[in-house]
Write an enzyme that holds these catalytic residues in place. Structure first.
Site, PDB file in Angstrom:
ATOM      1  N   CYS A   2     109.204  47.036 -68.264  1.00  0.00           N
ATOM      2  CA  CYS A   2     108.524  47.223 -66.987  1.00  0.00           C
ATOM      3  C   CYS A   2     108.994  48.544 -66.427  1.00  0.00           C
ATOM      4  O   CYS A   2     110.163  48.695 -66.068  1.00  0.00           O
ATOM      5  CB  CYS A   2     108.848  46.082 -66.026  1.00  0.00           C
ATOM      6  SG  CYS A   2     108.068  46.277 -64.396  1.00  0.00           S
ATOM      7  N   GLU A 114     101.011  49.066 -67.863  1.00  0.00           N
ATOM      8  CA  GLU A 114     101.495  49.395 -69.204  1.00  0.00           C
ATOM      9  C   GLU A 114     100.495  50.345 -69.836  1.00  0.00           C
ATOM     10  O   GLU A 114      99.283  50.272 -69.554  1.00  0.00           O
ATOM     11  CB  GLU A 114     101.656  48.123 -70.041  1.00  0.00           C
ATOM     12  CG  GLU A 114     102.553  48.292 -71.251  1.00  0.00           C
ATOM     13  CD  GLU A 114     103.961  48.742 -70.864  1.00  0.00           C
ATOM     14  OE1 GLU A 114     104.223  49.968 -71.004  1.00  0.00           O
ATOM     15  OE2 GLU A 114     104.765  47.909 -70.443  1.00  0.00           O
TER      16      GLU A 114
END
Length: 271
Positions: A2, A114
């Site tokens: 993350c 992402e």
């Protein structure tokens, strides 16, 4: 992993959702659609209140800095490297072992970003025509619009160069716990995009479902095996993923337009 996420919920909404007992309006943060390492973020945690007669844990909404500085660190320079902690080894690593037992938190988010390299861009890289291929960002978020409650850790670090009464004498920092990305189908997937989270990236932030919030936040729980059991991945099929503007790749860009779904990826064919 993350490395970037969105967090736009107001503290008033979070206090009700997480049954917060204490938060300071002075710590209010503006909505942030492009949260990056070293930024200040909201965290839900439980600690006894300072100078309180009753030393029970109190659920609080606090403002922390993303990028954990271990208590034993000589300086905070490595904070940006400790933005994530792996669920598989968090109980073993020196930087995370003590916070895992005593200082756990939830980092509320709308979802996380992402990046995926397009097939055309990958081919250019293989042919040596492009050293830095462009990547298409995807936004991953609960399909039902609920909060993305990321499991996290927090830690205190004392800056010994400052006097005790200095407002920056103590740093409170945090990390996001990550796990292996789901291989099961997404609840909602793009027509020509990834079918699972593992198609996007092999790791993902570990989302805690509401039934685990109380146990995870309770600092009186210190059994390693019981705590590790709480880090089991959430049930499959809760998430959706969709392409968003490449503007999110620049941390200076910030606004709700960053999480708007694109009809098609901006970076060629991906899958």
């Amino acid at each position: 992993m993350c490395g970037r996420y969105a967090a736009s919920r107001r503290p008033e909404d979070l206090t009700g959702l997480f049954q917060i007992e204490k938060w300071e309006p002075a710590e209010t943060l503006a909505p942030d659609w492009n949260v990056a390492p070293t930024k200040e973020v909201y965290a839900v945690l439980e600690r006894p209140l300072k100078d309180a007669d009753e030393r029970r844990p109190v659920r609080q909404l606090r403002k922390l800095k993303w990028g954990l500085v271990p208590s034993f660190a000589k300086n905070p320079e490595g904070a940006a490297r400790l933005i994530n902690a792996r669920a598989e080894t968090v109980h073993e690593k020196p930087s995370f072992r003590r916070p895992f037992l005593a200082r756990r938190c939830i980092l509320p988010a709308d979802g996380y970003y992402e990046w995926v390299t397009g097939s055309d861009e990958r081919q250019l890289e293989v042919e040596g025509k492009k050293k830095r291929p462009r990547k298409q960002p995807y936004f991953v978020t609960p399909a039902d619009g609920s909060v993305f409650a990321m499991a996290g850790l927090y830690e205190f670090w004392r800056d010994r160069t400052l006097p005790d009464d200095h407002p920056q004498a103590w740093w409170v920092t945090c990390s996001v716990i990550t796990t292996e990305a789901e291989t099961s189908p997404l609840a909602v997937a793009p027509a020509d995009g990834p079918h699972s989270l593992s198609d996007i990236h092999p790791r993902m932030p570990l989302m805690l479902t509401e039934d685990r919030w109380d146990a995870w936040l309770d600092p009186r729980r210190t059994d390693v095996d019981e705590l590790r059991a709480l880090l089991a991945p959430p049930p499959p099929g809760l998430m959706r993923a969709y392409p968003v503007t490449t503007a999110v790749s620049n941390v200076r860009n910030n606004g709700p337009e960053l999480v708007e779904e694109l009809e098609a990826p901006e970076v060629g064919t991906l899958f």
